[in-house]
Design a protein around this motif. Sequence first.
Motif, PDB file in Angstrom:
ATOM      1  N   GLU A 177       2.541  -7.176 -10.860  1.00  0.00           N
ATOM      2  CA  GLU A 177       2.997  -5.782 -10.869  1.00  0.00           C
ATOM      3  C   GLU A 177       1.813  -4.822 -10.869  1.00  0.00           C
ATOM      4  OE1 GLU A 177       5.091  -2.127 -11.548  1.00  0.00           O
ATOM      5  OE2 GLU A 177       5.688  -4.029 -10.659  1.00  0.00           O
ATOM      6  N   MET A 178       0.822  -5.098 -11.708  1.00  0.00           N
ATOM      7  CA  MET A 178      -0.319  -4.197 -11.818  1.00  0.00           C
ATOM      8  C   MET A 178      -1.174  -4.178 -10.558  1.00  0.00           C
ATOM      9  SD  MET A 178      -0.290  -2.499 -14.625  1.00  0.00           S
ATOM     10  CE  MET A 178       1.447  -2.351 -14.207  1.00  0.00           C
ATOM     11  N   GLN A 179      -1.097  -5.230  -9.776  1.00  0.00           N
ATOM     12  CA  GLN A 179      -1.863  -5.278  -8.533  1.00  0.00           C
ATOM     13  C   GLN A 179      -1.032  -4.868  -7.317  1.00  0.00           C
ATOM     14  OE1 GLN A 179      -4.818  -8.849  -8.505  1.00  0.00           O
ATOM     15  NE2 GLN A 179      -3.082  -9.490  -9.757  1.00  0.00           N
ATOM     16  N   GLY A 180       0.241  -4.569  -7.540  1.00  0.00           N
ATOM     17  CA  GLY A 180       1.105  -4.208  -6.428  1.00  0.00           C
ATOM     18  C   GLY A 180       1.510  -5.387  -5.568  1.00  0.00           C
ATOM     19  N   ARG A 181       1.359  -6.590  -6.078  1.00  0.00           N
ATOM     20  CA  ARG A 181       1.672  -7.801  -5.319  1.00  0.00           C
ATOM     21  C   ARG A 181       3.145  -8.187  -5.533  1.00  0.00           C
ATOM     22  NH1 ARG A 181      -2.809 -11.779  -7.489  1.00  0.00           N
ATOM     23  NH2 ARG A 181      -1.593 -13.273  -6.246  1.00  0.00           N
ATOM     24  N   PHE A 182       4.032  -7.289  -5.143  1.00  0.00           N
ATOM     25  CA  PHE A 182       5.439  -7.508  -5.453  1.00  0.00           C
ATOM     26  C   PHE A 182       6.025  -8.676  -4.674  1.00  0.00           C
ATOM     27  CE2 PHE A 182       5.137  -4.236  -2.232  1.00  0.00           C
ATOM     28  CZ  PHE A 182       6.074  -4.610  -1.278  1.00  0.00           C
ATOM     29  N   GLY A 183       5.506  -8.957  -3.509  1.00  0.00           N
ATOM     30  CA  GLY A 183       5.978 -10.129  -2.766  1.00  0.00           C
ATOM     31  C   GLY A 183       5.644 -11.412  -3.492  1.00  0.00           C
ATOM     32  N   ARG A 219       3.152   7.108   5.557  1.00  0.00           N
ATOM     33  CA  ARG A 219       4.455   6.431   5.620  1.00  0.00           C
ATOM     34  C   ARG A 219       4.359   5.119   6.402  1.00  0.00           C
ATOM     35  NH1 ARG A 219       6.316  11.915   5.662  1.00  0.00           N
ATOM     36  NH2 ARG A 219       7.528  12.240   3.727  1.00  0.00           N
ATOM     37  N   LEU A 220       3.566   5.110   7.434  1.00  0.00           N
ATOM     38  CA  LEU A 220       3.370   3.868   8.176  1.00  0.00           C
ATOM     39  C   LEU A 220       2.717   2.811   7.290  1.00  0.00           C
ATOM     40  CD1 LEU A 220       2.195   5.258  11.648  1.00  0.00           C
ATOM     41  CD2 LEU A 220       4.367   4.095  11.139  1.00  0.00           C
ATOM     42  N   GLN A 221       1.742   3.249   6.481  1.00  0.00           N
ATOM     43  CA  GLN A 221       1.089   2.319   5.560  1.00  0.00           C
ATOM     44  C   GLN A 221       2.090   1.783   4.543  1.00  0.00           C
ATOM     45  OE1 GLN A 221      -1.731   0.991   5.726  1.00  0.00           O
ATOM     46  NE2 GLN A 221      -2.392   0.340   3.689  1.00  0.00           N
ATOM     47  N   ALA A 222       2.950   2.668   4.020  1.00  0.00           N
ATOM     48  CA  ALA A 222       3.966   2.239   3.057  1.00  0.00           C
ATOM     49  C   ALA A 222       4.923   1.245   3.694  1.00  0.00           C
ATOM     50  CB  ALA A 222       4.734   3.450   2.525  1.00  0.00           C
ATOM     51  N   ASP A 223       5.343   1.513   4.929  1.00  0.00           N
ATOM     52  CA  ASP A 223       6.265   0.610   5.616  1.00  0.00           C
ATOM     53  C   ASP A 223       5.645  -0.768   5.814  1.00  0.00           C
ATOM     54  OD1 ASP A 223       8.142   2.587   5.742  1.00  0.00           O
ATOM     55  OD2 ASP A 223       7.746   3.127   7.836  1.00  0.00           O
ATOM     56  N   GLU A 224       4.383  -0.798   6.219  1.00  0.00           N
ATOM     57  CA  GLU A 224       3.712  -2.080   6.448  1.00  0.00           C
ATOM     58  C   GLU A 224       3.609  -2.870   5.147  1.00  0.00           C
ATOM     59  OE1 GLU A 224      -0.545  -3.921   8.047  1.00  0.00           O
ATOM     60  OE2 GLU A 224      -0.265  -1.759   7.894  1.00  0.00           O
ATOM     61  N   LEU A 225       3.241  -2.187   4.072  1.00  0.00           N
ATOM     62  CA  LEU A 225       3.115  -2.869   2.785  1.00  0.00           C
ATOM     63  C   LEU A 225       4.470  -3.371   2.296  1.00  0.00           C
ATOM     64  CD1 LEU A 225       0.601  -0.410   1.109  1.00  0.00           C
ATOM     65  CD2 LEU A 225       0.144  -2.808   1.678  1.00  0.00           C
ATOM     66  N   ALA A 226       5.523  -2.582   2.514  1.00  0.00           N
ATOM     67  CA  ALA A 226       6.864  -3.016   2.106  1.00  0.00           C
ATOM     68  C   ALA A 226       7.281  -4.263   2.844  1.00  0.00           C
ATOM     69  CB  ALA A 226       7.867  -1.881   2.323  1.00  0.00           C
ATOM     70  N   ARG A 227       6.972  -4.308   4.143  1.00  0.00           N
ATOM     71  CA  ARG A 227       7.335  -5.494   4.957  1.00  0.00           C
ATOM     72  C   ARG A 227       6.554  -6.714   4.527  1.00  0.00           C
ATOM     73  NH1 ARG A 227       6.898  -1.815   9.199  1.00  0.00           N
ATOM     74  NH2 ARG A 227       4.849  -2.698   9.728  1.00  0.00           N
ATOM     75  N   ASN A 228       5.310  -6.513   4.106  1.00  0.00           N
ATOM     76  CA  ASN A 228       4.403  -7.637   3.825  1.00  0.00           C
ATOM     77  C   ASN A 228       4.271  -7.961   2.349  1.00  0.00           C
ATOM     78  OD1 ASN A 228       3.818  -7.951   6.582  1.00  0.00           O
ATOM     79  ND2 ASN A 228       2.211  -6.389   6.491  1.00  0.00           N
ATOM     80  N   GLY A 229       5.153  -7.393   1.527  1.00  0.00           N
ATOM     81  CA  GLY A 229       5.142  -7.740   0.098  1.00  0.00           C
ATOM     82  C   GLY A 229       3.936  -7.281  -0.653  1.00  0.00           C
ATOM     83  N   GLY A 230       3.354  -6.159  -0.227  1.00  0.00           N
ATOM     84  CA  GLY A 230       2.205  -5.629  -0.931  1.00  0.00           C
ATOM     85  C   GLY A 230       0.876  -6.117  -0.410  1.00  0.00           C
ATOM     86  N   ARG A 231       0.894  -6.698   0.768  1.00  0.00           N
ATOM     87  CA  ARG A 231      -0.357  -7.153   1.386  1.00  0.00           C
ATOM     88  C   ARG A 231      -0.526  -6.443   2.725  1.00  0.00           C
ATOM     89  NH1 ARG A 231      -2.657 -11.740  -0.823  1.00  0.00           N
ATOM     90  NH2 ARG A 231      -1.375 -12.849  -2.344  1.00  0.00           N
ATOM     91  N   ALA A 232      -1.702  -5.900   2.966  1.00  0.00           N
ATOM     92  CA  ALA A 232      -1.994  -5.252   4.237  1.00  0.00           C
ATOM     93  C   ALA A 232      -2.657  -6.260   5.162  1.00  0.00           C
ATOM     94  CB  ALA A 232      -2.904  -4.050   4.015  1.00  0.00           C
ATOM     95  N   TYR A 233      -2.135  -6.411   6.349  1.00  0.00           N
ATOM     96  CA  TYR A 233      -2.681  -7.379   7.294  1.00  0.00           C
ATOM     97  C   TYR A 233      -3.274  -6.644   8.486  1.00  0.00           C
ATOM     98  CZ  TYR A 233      -0.110 -10.880   4.664  1.00  0.00           C
ATOM     99  OH  TYR A 233       0.367 -11.702   3.656  1.00  0.00           O
TER     100      TYR A 233
END
Length: 470
Positions: A208-214, A456-470
Amino acid sequence: MTNDQHGLAMTGAGAAAARHYDRAIDELLHFRVEVDAEANAALAESPDFAMGNVLSAYLGLLTTEVEDARTARVRFGAFRRRIDEPALLPRERAHVAAVQALLDGDFLTCGALLGEITVAHPRDALALAAGHQIDFFTGDARSLRDRIGGALTAWREDDRHFGHMLGMYAFGLEEAGHYDRSEEVGLRAVELNPRDVWGIHAVVHTYEMQGRFGDGVRYLDARTRDWSTGTFFNIHNWWHYTLYALESGDVPRALAIYDSVLADGQSSMELLDAAALLWRLLLEGSDQPELDERWRALADAWPLRVAEPFYAFNDMHAVMSYVGAGRIGDAEKLIATREAYVLEPHPGITNRDMTLHVGLPVCRAIVAFGRADYESVVDLLYPIRHRINEFGGSHAQRDAVQKTLLEAALRAGRRDVARVLVSERINVRPCSPYNWLKQATLADTLGNRAAATAARLQADELARNGGRAY
């Protein structure tokens, strides 16, 4: 004289009482409801068993329930009147003093006395577990880490409860910001004992603290049978699951969990999880008619639990519930009782200072938010935002207050404050969709469409990838 399972001498306990005591400690470390039955069985066998009475008192005092504390006070007072206290062992006398401090409302002295016990007796599992909870209730991240860390070298890997010590240590590491080490230690704790729900909880906090919700969702899904049954801590871990769902934008899933699990909470600790979830939804403007019935039921559950001052962190969640249910008057009445409380002399009562310095400003801010007085919310919360830990809880729990401040700053048009708050969040947790969505909202208010779209694009990508930016 008998020894407990960790080799510590105890007076006043027959063999059967000692066995029940050892079982009770095991149940306590597993967060199982059977702890009460085993503690009661120990006292039924040996009514004047010192450590049995100490354990029973801690169980009554660490629930943060006023009625439990009142019962513990009566029983422990009767025990002290019956026994020859000077004849107890030094460790037992120290525990009696720690319990008495807690009965007197002095969390800090209790925590300090328990710390002294573990310096002399680092294998005292009860002193470590009770002290760990005191540190949690007072929001002391350093002590959450070091109380357990300072005792660990006295434990062996083949000790029955070594894994539980690691689980507690992992949570302390997480609250102190050592996320890589916390994950490592927490995973090892659960490897040693798969049903260590506090160890599982520590790993969940780390994600949670790292934003790694996936990663968090996958971890909880893989271990569902270990944490969701046979423990009174399951509701809190389900709450963590809802935080992951909200981060990914899956509100229906969060509400489904609320209705199936959180809505049936019976204790203050369970009710505050329910309030914390619904409040996050309110902040995000979720359709209020959809939530009205849930808020009403939750608000109805609080009055008896906050009828008298006991724990400011509970008060905050009761006020959230009242405001969410549209019962501003009830919230203001609760605040008025606490304002009167802090004006009275309450020397040594930790909750009085918690209420004065943090609880009341936070509760007033929540009411102000309910009245759409966002300027007042910012004025109340911004000065205390770096010390709200002083009224207890975890970083994840207290984030509801930080999110309230941020949302109020955005709605009040306090752009400079909002920029600071969003910048802080993004730079600590750059993989959080929530943080980027707030960056987009801020950019919108500044008229910067390009920045808003990029966020918003960054938020969408992170939401799709479970908190990981690829």
